[in-house]
Design a protein around this motif. Structure first.
Motif, PDB file in Angstrom:
ATOM      1  N   GLU A 155      75.724  54.362   4.722  1.00 61.38           N
ATOM      2  CA  GLU A 155      75.629  55.889   5.318  1.00 61.38           C
ATOM      3  C   GLU A 155      75.367  57.159   4.113  1.00 61.38           C
ATOM      4  O   GLU A 155      74.428  57.957   4.573  1.00 61.38           O
ATOM      5  CB  GLU A 155      76.753  56.180   6.107  1.00 61.38           C
ATOM      6  CG  GLU A 155      76.842  55.645   7.357  1.00 61.38           C
ATOM      7  CD  GLU A 155      75.985  56.092   8.499  1.00 61.38           C
ATOM      8  OE1 GLU A 155      75.391  57.446   8.230  1.00 61.38           O
ATOM      9  OE2 GLU A 155      75.298  55.393   9.233  1.00 61.38           O
TER      10      GLU A 155
ATOM     11  N   GLU B 277      72.863  67.294   4.988  1.00 65.65           N
ATOM     12  CA  GLU B 277      72.878  66.001   4.537  1.00 65.65           C
ATOM     13  C   GLU B 277      73.454  65.659   3.482  1.00 65.65           C
ATOM     14  O   GLU B 277      74.223  64.621   3.313  1.00 65.65           O
ATOM     15  CB  GLU B 277      71.317  65.825   4.489  1.00 65.65           C
ATOM     16  CG  GLU B 277      70.572  65.807   5.660  1.00 65.65           C
ATOM     17  CD  GLU B 277      71.011  64.669   6.870  1.00 65.65           C
ATOM     18  OE1 GLU B 277      71.756  63.590   6.511  1.00 65.65           O
ATOM     19  OE2 GLU B 277      70.889  64.945   8.044  1.00 65.65           O
TER      20      GLU B 277
ATOM     21  N   HIS C 107      72.136  59.330   3.972  1.00 64.43           N
ATOM     22  CA  HIS C 107      71.928  60.776   4.037  1.00 64.43           C
ATOM     23  C   HIS C 107      71.491  61.335   2.861  1.00 64.43           C
ATOM     24  O   HIS C 107      71.008  62.419   2.590  1.00 64.43           O
ATOM     25  CB  HIS C 107      73.432  61.356   4.334  1.00 64.43           C
ATOM     26  CG  HIS C 107      73.890  61.458   5.919  1.00 64.43           C
ATOM     27  ND1 HIS C 107      73.305  61.867   6.773  1.00 64.43           N
ATOM     28  CD2 HIS C 107      74.737  60.126   6.365  1.00 64.43           C
ATOM     29  CE1 HIS C 107      73.813  61.475   7.996  1.00 64.43           C
ATOM     30  NE2 HIS C 107      74.492  60.352   7.784  1.00 64.43           N
TER      31      HIS C 107
ATOM     32  N   LEU D 226      77.290  65.487   4.355  1.00 59.70           N
ATOM     33  CA  LEU D 226      77.580  64.216   4.913  1.00 59.70           C
ATOM     34  C   LEU D 226      77.316  63.148   4.088  1.00 59.70           C
ATOM     35  O   LEU D 226      78.347  61.969   4.018  1.00 59.70           O
ATOM     36  CB  LEU D 226      76.449  63.843   6.058  1.00 59.70           C
ATOM     37  CG  LEU D 226      76.819  64.832   7.514  1.00 59.70           C
ATOM     38  CD1 LEU D 226      75.482  64.485   8.207  1.00 59.70           C
ATOM     39  CD2 LEU D 226      77.904  64.224   8.083  1.00 59.70           C
ATOM     40  N   ALA D 227      76.544  63.096   3.034  1.00 55.88           N
ATOM     41  CA  ALA D 227      76.626  61.960   1.932  1.00 55.88           C
ATOM     42  C   ALA D 227      77.725  61.971   1.222  1.00 55.88           C
ATOM     43  O   ALA D 227      78.429  60.925   0.830  1.00 55.88           O
ATOM     44  CB  ALA D 227      75.360  62.147   0.866  1.00 55.88           C
TER      45      ALA D 227
END
Length: 82
Positions: free
Chosen positions: A59, A44, A63, A47-48
């Motif tokens: 988004e 996560e 995340h 992805l962030a």
């Protein structure tokens, strides 16, 4: 879309079906659950960071919020299992 009370009700219902609370899940699963949560936290966060770089703030926030929730869960788990 579910409300806070609906989500709480679903969690209580699951606890009744299982016959125990979340802390018992932590004790039973121990280090295996810890390893999964660490992997998920790392994913996560990655992805962030990707979405921040793309300037996709929705988004990125999503995340980041998941990483934060996983971090808090990990902290609770680590206090229980040592």
């Amino acid at each position: 879309m579910s409300s806070s009370s609906e989500r709480e009700g679903r969690l209580r219902s699951l606890s009744r079906k299982l016959g125990y609370e979340l802390d018992e899940d932590f004790r039973r699963a121990g280090n295996g659950l810890r390893d999964i949560l660490i992997r998920d936290f790392d994913r996560e966060m990655a992805l962030a960071e990707v979405f921040v770089d793309r300037n996709d703030l929705i988004e990125a926030a999503y995340h980041r919020a998941l990483a934060y929730a996983i971090h808090n869960t990990l902290r609770d788990l680590e206090m229980m299992i040592g």
